[in-house]
Write a protein that holds these residues in place. Structure first.
Motif, PDB file in Angstrom:
ATOM      1  N   GLN A   1      13.054   1.520  21.601  1.00  0.00           N
ATOM      2  CA  GLN A   1      12.503   0.432  22.402  1.00  0.00           C
ATOM      3  C   GLN A   1      11.209  -0.098  21.800  1.00  0.00           C
ATOM      4  O   GLN A   1      10.892  -1.272  21.950  1.00  0.00           O
ATOM      5  N   ARG A   2      10.477   0.756  21.121  1.00  0.00           N
ATOM      6  CA  ARG A   2       9.226   0.306  20.498  1.00  0.00           C
ATOM      7  C   ARG A   2       9.491  -0.620  19.319  1.00  0.00           C
ATOM      8  O   ARG A   2       8.597  -1.335  18.889  1.00  0.00           O
ATOM      9  N   CYS A   3      10.690  -0.628  18.794  1.00  0.00           N
ATOM     10  CA  CYS A   3      11.024  -1.409  17.607  1.00  0.00           C
ATOM     11  C   CYS A   3      11.634  -2.755  17.994  1.00  0.00           C
ATOM     12  O   CYS A   3      12.645  -3.187  17.443  1.00  0.00           O
ATOM     13  N   THR A   4      11.023  -3.422  18.954  1.00  0.00           N
ATOM     14  CA  THR A   4      11.480  -4.725  19.426  1.00  0.00           C
ATOM     15  C   THR A   4      10.270  -5.632  19.608  1.00  0.00           C
ATOM     16  O   THR A   4       9.120  -5.176  19.581  1.00  0.00           O
ATOM     17  N   ASP A   5      10.527  -6.919  19.830  1.00  0.00           N
ATOM     18  CA  ASP A   5       9.424  -7.835  20.123  1.00  0.00           C
ATOM     19  C   ASP A   5       8.700  -7.411  21.394  1.00  0.00           C
ATOM     20  O   ASP A   5       7.473  -7.490  21.475  1.00  0.00           O
ATOM     21  N   ALA A   6       9.471  -6.944  22.383  1.00  0.00           N
ATOM     22  CA  ALA A   6       8.851  -6.479  23.623  1.00  0.00           C
ATOM     23  C   ALA A   6       7.961  -5.266  23.350  1.00  0.00           C
ATOM     24  O   ALA A   6       6.877  -5.138  23.931  1.00  0.00           O
ATOM     25  N   GLY A   7       8.406  -4.384  22.478  1.00  0.00           N
ATOM     26  CA  GLY A   7       7.594  -3.227  22.109  1.00  0.00           C
ATOM     27  C   GLY A   7       6.304  -3.654  21.425  1.00  0.00           C
ATOM     28  O   GLY A   7       5.233  -3.102  21.680  1.00  0.00           O
ATOM     29  N   ASN A   8       6.408  -4.651  20.564  1.00  0.00           N
ATOM     30  CA  ASN A   8       5.212  -5.160  19.894  1.00  0.00           C
ATOM     31  C   ASN A   8       4.261  -5.808  20.904  1.00  0.00           C
ATOM     32  O   ASN A   8       3.037  -5.672  20.789  1.00  0.00           O
ATOM     33  N   ALA A   9       4.809  -6.495  21.891  1.00  0.00           N
ATOM     34  CA  ALA A   9       3.962  -7.105  22.925  1.00  0.00           C
ATOM     35  C   ALA A   9       3.227  -6.019  23.711  1.00  0.00           C
ATOM     36  O   ALA A   9       2.043  -6.179  24.027  1.00  0.00           O
ATOM     37  N   ARG A  10       3.925  -4.912  24.006  1.00  0.00           N
ATOM     38  CA  ARG A  10       3.267  -3.801  24.704  1.00  0.00           C
ATOM     39  C   ARG A  10       2.155  -3.209  23.846  1.00  0.00           C
ATOM     40  O   ARG A  10       1.091  -2.841  24.344  1.00  0.00           O
TER      41      ARG A  10
ATOM     42  N   THR B   1      -2.349  -5.556  15.115  1.00  0.00           N
ATOM     43  CA  THR B   1      -1.393  -4.730  15.855  1.00  0.00           C
ATOM     44  C   THR B   1      -0.169  -4.453  14.993  1.00  0.00           C
ATOM     45  O   THR B   1       0.305  -3.313  14.927  1.00  0.00           O
ATOM     46  N   ALA B   2       0.335  -5.469  14.324  1.00  0.00           N
ATOM     47  CA  ALA B   2       1.506  -5.280  13.459  1.00  0.00           C
ATOM     48  C   ALA B   2       1.191  -4.316  12.316  1.00  0.00           C
ATOM     49  O   ALA B   2       1.997  -3.441  11.993  1.00  0.00           O
ATOM     50  N   ARG B   3       0.003  -4.443  11.723  1.00  0.00           N
ATOM     51  CA  ARG B   3      -0.369  -3.533  10.635  1.00  0.00           C
ATOM     52  C   ARG B   3      -0.464  -2.090  11.122  1.00  0.00           C
ATOM     53  O   ARG B   3      -0.148  -1.149  10.396  1.00  0.00           O
ATOM     54  N   ALA B   4      -0.863  -1.900  12.379  1.00  0.00           N
ATOM     55  CA  ALA B   4      -0.991  -0.554  12.933  1.00  0.00           C
ATOM     56  C   ALA B   4       0.358   0.148  13.058  1.00  0.00           C
ATOM     57  O   ALA B   4       0.418   1.379  13.120  1.00  0.00           O
ATOM     58  N   ILE B   5       1.440  -0.612  13.059  1.00  0.00           N
ATOM     59  CA  ILE B   5       2.773  -0.016  13.163  1.00  0.00           C
ATOM     60  C   ILE B   5       3.062   0.852  11.943  1.00  0.00           C
ATOM     61  O   ILE B   5       3.778   1.852  12.038  1.00  0.00           O
TER      62      ILE B   5
ATOM     63  N   GLU C   1      12.195   3.735   9.597  1.00  0.00           N
ATOM     64  CA  GLU C   1      12.663   2.488   8.978  1.00  0.00           C
ATOM     65  C   GLU C   1      12.612   1.326   9.966  1.00  0.00           C
ATOM     66  O   GLU C   1      12.238   0.217   9.601  1.00  0.00           O
ATOM     67  N   ALA C   2      12.985   1.577  11.212  1.00  0.00           N
ATOM     68  CA  ALA C   2      12.938   0.523  12.228  1.00  0.00           C
ATOM     69  C   ALA C   2      11.505   0.064  12.473  1.00  0.00           C
ATOM     70  O   ALA C   2      11.237  -1.140  12.591  1.00  0.00           O
ATOM     71  N   GLN C   3      10.567   1.008  12.510  1.00  0.00           N
ATOM     72  CA  GLN C   3       9.169   0.645  12.716  1.00  0.00           C
ATOM     73  C   GLN C   3       8.634  -0.154  11.542  1.00  0.00           C
ATOM     74  O   GLN C   3       7.925  -1.147  11.741  1.00  0.00           O
ATOM     75  N   ILE C   4       8.965   0.250  10.343  1.00  0.00           N
ATOM     76  CA  ILE C   4       8.508  -0.507   9.168  1.00  0.00           C
ATOM     77  C   ILE C   4       9.069  -1.917   9.214  1.00  0.00           C
ATOM     78  O   ILE C   4       8.384  -2.885   8.886  1.00  0.00           O
ATOM     79  N   GLY C   5      10.317  -2.051   9.663  1.00  0.00           N
ATOM     80  CA  GLY C   5      10.924  -3.371   9.780  1.00  0.00           C
ATOM     81  C   GLY C   5      10.225  -4.268  10.781  1.00  0.00           C
ATOM     82  O   GLY C   5      10.264  -5.487  10.670  1.00  0.00           O
ATOM     83  N   ARG C   6       9.533  -3.692  11.765  1.00  0.00           N
ATOM     84  CA  ARG C   6       8.826  -4.472  12.787  1.00  0.00           C
ATOM     85  C   ARG C   6       7.390  -4.757  12.382  1.00  0.00           C
ATOM     86  O   ARG C   6       6.699  -5.497  13.067  1.00  0.00           O
ATOM     87  N   ALA C   7       6.921  -4.185  11.294  1.00  0.00           N
ATOM     88  CA  ALA C   7       5.501  -4.263  10.956  1.00  0.00           C
ATOM     89  C   ALA C   7       5.134  -5.446  10.070  1.00  0.00           C
ATOM     90  O   ALA C   7       3.992  -5.577   9.688  1.00  0.00           O
ATOM     91  N   HIS C   8       6.074  -6.294   9.758  1.00  0.00           N
ATOM     92  CA  HIS C   8       5.755  -7.415   8.862  1.00  0.00           C
ATOM     93  C   HIS C   8       4.746  -8.354   9.506  1.00  0.00           C
ATOM     94  O   HIS C   8       4.857  -8.705  10.669  1.00  0.00           O
ATOM     95  N   VAL C   9       3.756  -8.731   8.733  1.00  0.00           N
ATOM     96  CA  VAL C   9       2.687  -9.612   9.233  1.00  0.00           C
ATOM     97  C   VAL C   9       2.895 -10.987   8.674  1.00  0.00           C
ATOM     98  O   VAL C   9       3.241 -11.200   7.566  1.00  0.00           O
TER      99      VAL C   9
END
Length: 94
Positions: free
Chosen positions: A18-27, A68-72, A86-94
């Protein structure tokens, strides 16, 4: 594996997924800026200047979102599951 251990493992995987989604990034953004940033419908992004909420005319929220994205990446380094990492790295693009 005991049933309780299995349940805990599955719950951790779901939470990580769940953390590896746009909603997770918003949280993440909301947690990081809980005392400094606010979105007000009809007004836009507001920033706390120590005395009052002021409209984010300089788009500083964008910098906060990038940080926030870099902190991922740090979260990914600590992940014990390769798929989650891998999923977290995929969400960390700035």
């Amino acid at each position: 594996m005991a049933e309780d251990d299995l349940i805990a493992t599955v719950e951790a995987a779901v939470t990580a997924a769940q953390r590896c989604t746009d909603a997770g990034n918003a949280r993440r953004l909301a947690r990081r800026g809980k005392d400094r940033i606010l979105y007000a419908p009809g007004e836009g992004w507001m920033l706390w200047d120590g005395k009052r909420w002021k409209r984010d005319a300089g788009f500083l929220i964008n910098e906060e979102a990038k940080a926030t994205a870099r902190a991922i990446y740090g979260e990914a380094e600590r992940a014990t599951d390769d798929d989650v990492r891998e999923a977290q790295i995929g969400r960390a693009h700035v």
